[in-house]
Design a protein around this motif. Structure first.
Motif, mmCIF file in Angstrom:
data_model
loop_
_atom_site.group_PDB
_atom_site.id
_atom_site.type_symbol
_atom_site.label_atom_id
_atom_site.label_comp_id
_atom_site.label_asym_id
_atom_site.label_seq_id
_atom_site.Cartn_x
_atom_site.Cartn_y
_atom_site.Cartn_z
ATOM 1 N N ALA A 1 0.852 -1.195 0.000
ATOM 2 C CA ALA A 1 0.000 0.000 0.000
ATOM 3 C C ALA A 1 0.880 1.234 0.000
ATOM 4 C CB ALA A 1 -0.923 0.017 1.212
ATOM 5 N N LEU A 2 0.251 2.341 -0.353
ATOM 6 C CA LEU A 2 0.898 3.647 -0.371
ATOM 7 C C LEU A 2 -0.041 4.613 0.336
ATOM 8 C CD1 LEU A 2 3.273 5.331 -1.575
ATOM 9 C CD2 LEU A 2 1.805 5.729 -3.545
ATOM 10 N N THR A 3 0.478 5.348 1.301
ATOM 11 C CA THR A 3 -0.319 6.349 1.998
ATOM 12 C C THR A 3 0.220 7.720 1.642
ATOM 13 O OG1 THR A 3 -0.814 4.836 3.814
ATOM 14 C CG2 THR A 3 -1.096 7.195 4.249
ATOM 15 N N LEU A 4 -0.660 8.591 1.162
ATOM 16 C CA LEU A 4 -0.280 9.956 0.799
ATOM 17 C C LEU A 4 -0.879 10.926 1.795
ATOM 18 C CD1 LEU A 4 -0.863 8.513 -2.315
ATOM 19 C CD2 LEU A 4 0.498 10.533 -2.696
ATOM 20 N N GLU A 5 -0.043 11.837 2.268
ATOM 21 C CA GLU A 5 -0.470 12.898 3.175
ATOM 22 C C GLU A 5 -0.167 14.231 2.520
ATOM 23 O OE1 GLU A 5 1.316 12.351 7.010
ATOM 24 O OE2 GLU A 5 0.585 10.296 7.191
ATOM 25 N N HIS A 6 -0.915 15.260 2.920
ATOM 26 C CA HIS A 6 -0.705 16.598 2.374
ATOM 27 C C HIS A 6 -1.060 17.644 3.426
ATOM 28 C CE1 HIS A 6 -5.027 16.369 2.023
ATOM 29 N NE2 HIS A 6 -5.086 17.627 1.660
ATOM 30 N N TYR A 7 -0.698 18.867 3.140
ATOM 31 C CA TYR A 7 -1.050 19.981 4.007
ATOM 32 C C TYR A 7 -2.244 20.673 3.357
ATOM 33 C CZ TYR A 7 -0.367 23.935 7.128
ATOM 34 O OH TYR A 7 -0.527 24.898 8.088
ATOM 35 N N PRO A 8 -3.466 20.481 3.874
ATOM 36 C CA PRO A 8 -4.657 21.068 3.245
ATOM 37 C C PRO A 8 -4.541 22.580 3.080
ATOM 38 C CG PRO A 8 -5.283 19.499 4.953
ATOM 39 C CD PRO A 8 -3.792 19.710 5.086
ATOM 40 N N GLY A 9 -4.991 23.048 1.954
ATOM 41 C CA GLY A 9 -4.925 24.471 1.638
ATOM 42 C C GLY A 9 -3.638 24.812 0.912
ATOM 43 N N MET A 10 -2.506 24.447 1.489
ATOM 44 C CA MET A 10 -1.223 24.718 0.841
ATOM 45 C C MET A 10 -1.067 23.875 -0.419
ATOM 46 S SD MET A 10 2.661 24.489 2.309
ATOM 47 C CE MET A 10 3.016 22.778 1.954
ATOM 48 N N ALA A 11 -1.430 22.615 -0.354
ATOM 49 C CA ALA A 11 -1.269 21.723 -1.511
ATOM 50 C C ALA A 11 -2.109 22.221 -2.688
ATOM 51 C CB ALA A 11 -1.641 20.298 -1.137
ATOM 52 N N GLU A 12 -3.355 22.586 -2.433
ATOM 53 C CA GLU A 12 -4.214 23.087 -3.507
ATOM 54 C C GLU A 12 -3.643 24.367 -4.119
ATOM 55 O OE1 GLU A 12 -7.086 20.942 -0.677
ATOM 56 O OE2 GLU A 12 -5.267 22.141 -0.502
ATOM 57 N N ALA A 13 -3.191 25.272 -3.264
ATOM 58 C CA ALA A 13 -2.647 26.549 -3.750
ATOM 59 C C ALA A 13 -1.402 26.328 -4.606
ATOM 60 C CB ALA A 13 -2.327 27.471 -2.573
ATOM 61 N N GLU A 14 -0.540 25.415 -4.205
ATOM 62 C CA GLU A 14 0.671 25.131 -4.981
ATOM 63 C C GLU A 14 0.331 24.504 -6.327
ATOM 64 O OE1 GLU A 14 4.276 25.481 -4.699
ATOM 65 O OE2 GLU A 14 3.295 27.119 -3.665
ATOM 66 N N ILE A 15 -0.611 23.579 -6.334
ATOM 67 C CA ILE A 15 -1.003 22.959 -7.606
ATOM 68 C C ILE A 15 -1.654 24.007 -8.504
ATOM 69 C CG2 ILE A 15 -2.488 21.231 -8.695
ATOM 70 C CD1 ILE A 15 -1.987 19.493 -6.153
ATOM 71 N N GLU A 16 -2.501 24.847 -7.955
ATOM 72 C CA GLU A 16 -3.135 25.910 -8.746
ATOM 73 C C GLU A 16 -2.089 26.846 -9.344
ATOM 74 O OE1 GLU A 16 -5.944 27.679 -6.055
ATOM 75 O OE2 GLU A 16 -7.330 25.972 -6.237
ATOM 76 N N ARG A 17 -1.049 27.128 -8.597
ATOM 77 C CA ARG A 17 0.024 27.998 -9.084
ATOM 78 C C ARG A 17 0.721 27.368 -10.297
ATOM 79 N NH1 ARG A 17 5.381 29.101 -7.940
ATOM 80 N NH2 ARG A 17 5.642 27.438 -6.421
ATOM 81 N N HIS A 18 0.943 26.071 -10.249
ATOM 82 C CA HIS A 18 1.604 25.406 -11.372
ATOM 83 C C HIS A 18 0.658 25.208 -12.557
ATOM 84 C CE1 HIS A 18 4.886 25.049 -8.612
ATOM 85 N NE2 HIS A 18 5.632 24.789 -9.653
ATOM 86 N N VAL A 19 -0.621 25.034 -12.287
ATOM 87 C CA VAL A 19 -1.579 24.992 -13.396
ATOM 88 C C VAL A 19 -1.591 26.355 -14.092
ATOM 89 C CG1 VAL A 19 -4.031 24.813 -14.001
ATOM 90 C CG2 VAL A 19 -3.004 23.132 -12.456
ATOM 91 N N ALA A 20 -1.577 27.422 -13.323
ATOM 92 C CA ALA A 20 -1.531 28.768 -13.914
ATOM 93 C C ALA A 20 -0.260 28.941 -14.748
ATOM 94 C CB ALA A 20 -1.622 29.832 -12.829
#
Length: 155
Positions: free
Chosen positions: A47-66
């Motif tokens: 198995a693989l467990t992924l963790e993230h920092y809510p809010g920061m992860a979305e903002a960083e991905i949005e920045r790279h999509v932009a």
């Protein structure tokens, strides 16, 4: 632009269809789905467990999509990344890019995946028979991402 981080599975075909619904100006849609492997480096993965920092992860991905939207004339982008525990065969990440021409859609999807593999704020823990450990960054992934910093584009 759609960016979601979620625990639940996604439907890649439905997401691509939603991105193009009612549009006749889109000439290419590229979809990439990353899937949890049952082995890595020749060793089994339970198995693989992924963790993230809510809010920061979305903002960083949005920045790279932009950034992708600034480099290529995209007509739509969807990025969905899952978190939580996933077993082999489970979908982990989805990138969908839409453009007038395939070269732009392919290049943007590749750019976004290279970013997601190396720079997105996710932490991965692998479960293997008899051991559990955090996944370290791979040099090959860093090399792939670095070429975009040099301005490489495939069109």
């Amino acid at each position: 632009m759609t960016v979601r981080i979620q625990r639940e599975p996604f439907d890649a075909a439905a997401e691509a269809k939603a991105l193009t619904a009612g549009r006749t100006d889109i000439g290419a849609v590229v979809t990439f789905t990353g899937i949890c492997r049952g082995a890595d480096d020749g060793r089994p993965v339970a198995a693989l467990t992924l963790e993230h920092y809510p809010g920061m992860a979305e903002a960083e991905i949005e920045r790279h999509v932009a950034a992708a939207e600034g480099r290529w004339p995209l007509m739509g982008v969807t990025v969905i990344h899952r978190f939580g525990r996933m077993e082999p065969g489970d979908d982990i990440v989805l990138v969908v890019t839409a453009a007038s021409h395939r070269g732009d859609a392919f290049a943007a999807a590749e750019f976004l995946m290279d970013y997601l593999k190396t720079r997105a704020p996710f932490w991965k823990k692998e479960e293997r028979p008899g051991e559990t450990g955090w996944v370290a960054a791979r040099d090959a992934d860093d090399t792939a991402a670095a070429r975009w910093e040099a301005g490489a584009e495939r069109t």
